[in-house]
Design a protein around this motif. Structure first.
Motif, mmCIF file in Angstrom:
data_model
loop_
_atom_site.group_PDB
_atom_site.id
_atom_site.type_symbol
_atom_site.label_atom_id
_atom_site.label_comp_id
_atom_site.label_asym_id
_atom_site.label_seq_id
_atom_site.Cartn_x
_atom_site.Cartn_y
_atom_site.Cartn_z
ATOM 1 N N PHE A 36 56.583 57.089 41.359
ATOM 2 C CA PHE A 36 55.553 56.573 40.461
ATOM 3 C C PHE A 36 54.953 57.708 39.633
ATOM 4 O O PHE A 36 54.759 57.584 38.416
ATOM 5 N N SER A 37 54.663 58.811 40.295
ATOM 6 C CA SER A 37 54.036 59.945 39.628
ATOM 7 C C SER A 37 54.909 60.463 38.472
ATOM 8 O O SER A 37 54.419 60.703 37.366
ATOM 9 N N GLU A 38 56.222 60.599 38.742
ATOM 10 C CA GLU A 38 57.141 61.055 37.692
ATOM 11 C C GLU A 38 57.212 60.024 36.560
ATOM 12 O O GLU A 38 57.243 60.382 35.387
ATOM 13 N N SER A 39 57.218 58.749 36.930
ATOM 14 C CA SER A 39 57.294 57.684 35.912
ATOM 15 C C SER A 39 56.080 57.729 34.995
ATOM 16 O O SER A 39 56.207 57.633 33.775
ATOM 17 N N VAL A 40 54.901 57.876 35.591
ATOM 18 C CA VAL A 40 53.677 57.840 34.789
ATOM 19 C C VAL A 40 53.576 59.080 33.894
ATOM 20 O O VAL A 40 53.145 58.988 32.735
ATOM 21 N N LYS A 41 54.047 60.213 34.387
ATOM 22 C CA LYS A 41 54.030 61.436 33.554
ATOM 23 C C LYS A 41 54.972 61.276 32.365
ATOM 24 O O LYS A 41 54.599 61.572 31.224
ATOM 25 N N ASP A 42 56.201 60.819 32.632
ATOM 26 C CA ASP A 42 57.180 60.625 31.551
ATOM 27 C C ASP A 42 56.695 59.599 30.536
ATOM 28 O O ASP A 42 56.810 59.797 29.325
ATOM 29 N N THR A 43 56.143 58.501 31.050
ATOM 30 C CA THR A 43 55.691 57.425 30.162
ATOM 31 C C THR A 43 54.556 57.925 29.272
ATOM 32 O O THR A 43 54.531 57.630 28.072
ATOM 33 N N TYR A 44 53.634 58.688 29.854
ATOM 34 C CA TYR A 44 52.507 59.192 29.054
ATOM 35 C C TYR A 44 53.014 60.142 27.975
ATOM 36 O O TYR A 44 52.566 60.093 26.826
ATOM 37 N N LYS A 45 53.979 60.976 28.349
ATOM 38 C CA LYS A 45 54.532 61.945 27.395
ATOM 39 C C LYS A 45 55.204 61.222 26.227
ATOM 40 O O LYS A 45 55.066 61.613 25.075
ATOM 41 N N GLU A 46 55.927 60.148 26.531
ATOM 42 C CA GLU A 46 56.710 59.460 25.498
ATOM 43 C C GLU A 46 55.923 58.394 24.734
ATOM 44 O O GLU A 46 56.095 58.227 23.533
ATOM 45 N N HIS A 47 55.067 57.654 25.428
ATOM 46 C CA HIS A 47 54.423 56.499 24.789
ATOM 47 C C HIS A 47 52.897 56.503 24.848
ATOM 48 O O HIS A 47 52.269 55.523 24.419
ATOM 49 N N GLY A 48 52.299 57.511 25.444
ATOM 50 C CA GLY A 48 50.838 57.604 25.483
ATOM 51 C C GLY A 48 50.175 56.561 26.361
ATOM 52 O O GLY A 48 50.806 55.997 27.264
ATOM 53 N N GLU A 49 48.899 56.289 26.053
ATOM 54 C CA GLU A 49 48.109 55.388 26.913
ATOM 55 C C GLU A 49 48.650 53.953 26.932
ATOM 56 O O GLU A 49 48.625 53.288 27.964
ATOM 57 N N HIS A 50 49.142 53.501 25.768
ATOM 58 C CA HIS A 50 49.689 52.133 25.731
ATOM 59 C C HIS A 50 50.903 52.008 26.648
ATOM 60 O O HIS A 50 51.096 50.989 27.307
ATOM 61 N N GLY A 51 51.696 53.067 26.656
ATOM 62 C CA GLY A 51 52.872 53.076 27.526
ATOM 63 C C GLY A 51 52.468 52.985 28.987
ATOM 64 O O GLY A 51 53.074 52.237 29.763
ATOM 65 N N VAL A 52 51.421 53.744 29.352
ATOM 66 C CA VAL A 52 50.955 53.724 30.750
ATOM 67 C C VAL A 52 50.419 52.338 31.097
ATOM 68 O O VAL A 52 50.652 51.831 32.194
ATOM 69 N N THR A 53 49.735 51.688 30.149
ATOM 70 C CA THR A 53 49.229 50.325 30.396
ATOM 71 C C THR A 53 50.391 49.370 30.658
ATOM 72 O O THR A 53 50.359 48.563 31.583
ATOM 73 N N ARG A 54 51.442 49.495 29.823
ATOM 74 C CA ARG A 54 52.618 48.631 30.008
ATOM 75 C C ARG A 54 53.288 48.923 31.355
ATOM 76 O O ARG A 54 53.712 48.008 32.060
ATOM 77 N N LEU A 55 53.338 50.215 31.688
ATOM 78 C CA LEU A 55 53.935 50.600 32.970
ATOM 79 C C LEU A 55 53.161 49.963 34.125
ATOM 80 O O LEU A 55 53.747 49.431 35.069
ATOM 81 N N TRP A 56 51.835 49.980 34.013
ATOM 82 C CA TRP A 56 51.008 49.396 35.078
ATOM 83 C C TRP A 56 51.240 47.893 35.225
ATOM 84 O O TRP A 56 51.239 47.362 36.333
ATOM 85 N N MET A 57 51.470 47.212 34.085
ATOM 86 C CA MET A 57 51.740 45.774 34.163
ATOM 87 C C MET A 57 53.018 45.520 34.965
ATOM 88 O O MET A 57 53.094 44.606 35.769
ATOM 89 N N ARG A 58 54.008 46.381 34.723
ATOM 90 C CA ARG A 58 55.257 46.262 35.486
ATOM 91 C C ARG A 58 55.030 46.597 36.953
ATOM 92 O O ARG A 58 55.574 45.956 37.853
ATOM 93 N N MET A 59 54.183 47.621 37.192
ATOM 94 C CA MET A 59 53.953 48.083 38.566
ATOM 95 C C MET A 59 53.216 47.026 39.398
ATOM 96 O O MET A 59 53.478 46.894 40.589
ATOM 97 N N VAL A 60 52.300 46.326 38.763
ATOM 98 C CA VAL A 60 51.545 45.289 39.495
ATOM 99 C C VAL A 60 52.517 44.222 39.992
ATOM 100 O O VAL A 60 52.491 43.812 41.159
ATOM 101 N N TRP A 61 53.431 43.798 39.107
ATOM 102 C CA TRP A 61 54.437 42.798 39.478
ATOM 103 C C TRP A 61 55.360 43.351 40.562
ATOM 104 O O TRP A 61 55.591 42.714 41.590
ATOM 105 N N ASP A 62 55.848 44.568 40.326
ATOM 106 C CA ASP A 62 56.796 45.197 41.257
ATOM 107 C C ASP A 62 56.168 45.387 42.639
ATOM 108 O O ASP A 62 56.765 45.057 43.659
ATOM 109 N N THR A 63 54.928 45.884 42.659
ATOM 110 C CA THR A 63 54.268 46.163 43.937
ATOM 111 C C THR A 63 53.923 44.860 44.657
ATOM 112 O O THR A 63 54.174 44.744 45.864
ATOM 113 N N GLY A 64 53.384 43.885 43.927
ATOM 114 C CA GLY A 64 53.015 42.613 44.545
ATOM 115 C C GLY A 64 54.213 41.938 45.181
ATOM 116 O O GLY A 64 54.172 41.501 46.333
ATOM 117 N N ARG A 65 55.310 41.913 44.433
ATOM 118 C CA ARG A 65 56.535 41.262 44.913
ATOM 119 C C ARG A 65 57.076 41.987 46.146
ATOM 120 O O ARG A 65 57.403 41.355 47.161
#
Lengths: 173, 111
Positions: A36-65
């Motif tokens: 997760f840590s590597e994913s969030v660092k890469d996402t922030y580097k490439e897509h900024g805060e919006h990217g991290v928000t999108r990543l979190w939406m995926r993570m909520v689904w992934d973690t809940g499931r």
């Protein structure tokens, strides 16, 4: 600012990891946090805060499931283990019910067999005591189990005959 | 007969076909190989890894970074991946023979 987005995300995710079953967390928790840590660092580097928000939406689904799946699998594993540990007891109870079904079913077709509730209770108790006696001997007296098995079975047959027709006593009358 | 693999398991096996990798490398490789159609989160990734370890399709090995867990294919995993790829190849062959691609308007595959 950059650090706070990443650090806060990591903190929240580490809290989510604590919701997994302990054995799963011990095995994969650290790795999951690293991924997760590597994913969030890469996402922030490439897509900024919006990217991290999108990543979190995926993570909520992934973690809940996966939380539901892992808790379900843990529950299923424990249930299976309990059944395996108690398979002898399950066999005794199942066997007793099976044997008691024979007179119960026969009674429906002939008047030669007429058992009342007391007969079923006594026979059930006798079968359970014999069954659990055999299980106990099998577990605790492995070296002498054959003669003890014979004694228990003979004891059961004698008591059954005594209660049914009376051999040395009038218990069956 | 080999059991059909789940989509995530197929891509994880594929990512390990060339070399052993740790979780994050597997995740990135799956993303790349599937053209971002399969995006694994840590939950799904390690759930799949756990199942694949249990069914002995993959095994844990030591890698470059001692702090990370690396995974590689077992013989069973290799056989399973080969069987799956063979199935795909046969399906593509069949579709080509029966002109399915053209009928579906999939010009890119028909060419």
């Amino acid at each position: 600012m950059v650090r706070s987005w990443i650090r806060n995300s990591e903190r929240i995710y580490s809290l989510l990891v604590r919701l997994y079953p302990k054995h799963y967390r011990d095995e994969y928790g650290e790795e999951m946090q690293f991924v997760f840590s590597e994913s969030v660092k890469d996402t922030y580097k490439e897509h900024g805060e919006h990217g991290v928000t999108r990543l979190w939406m995926r993570m909520v689904w992934d973690t809940g499931r996966s939380l539901i799946i892992q808790h379900w699998e843990t529950h299923a594993m424990k249930t299976k283990q309990t059944l395996i540990n108690n398979k002898d007891s399950a066999a005794v109870v199942g066997g007793t019910i099976g044997i008691l079904l024979i007179p119960l079913i026969t009674m429906q077709f002939t008047t030669d067999v007429q058992w009342d509730v007391f007969d079923f209770v006594v026979m059930g108790a006798l079968l359970l005591a014999t069954g659990f006696g055999l299980v106990f001997v099998n577990r605790k007296f492995k070296n002498y189990r054959l003669p003890l098995f014979v004694m228990i079975v003979l004891g059961f047959l004698w008591l059954w005959a005594e209660l049914a027709v009376g051999i040395f006593t009038n218990w069956g009358s | 007969m080999e059991q059909t693999l789940a989509q995530s398991e197929f891509y994880i096996l594929l990512s390990l076909a060339i070399k052993s990798r740790h979780g994050y490398e597997i995740m990135k490789q799956v993303e790349h190989d599937s053209n971002r159609k399969v995006l694994l989160g840590p939950g799904t990734l390690y759930g799949s890894i756990k199942r694949m370890l249990q069914s002995q399709l993959i095994q844990e090995v030591t890698g470059d970074n001692p702090r990370r867990k690396y995974y590689t294919l077992t013989e069973r995993g290799r056989a399973s991946l080969s069987a799956e790829l063979q199935r795909y190849e046969e399906a593509i062959e069949l579709a080509k023979r029966t002109d399915v691609f053209s009928n579906l308007g999939l010009v890119r595959f028909a060419l």
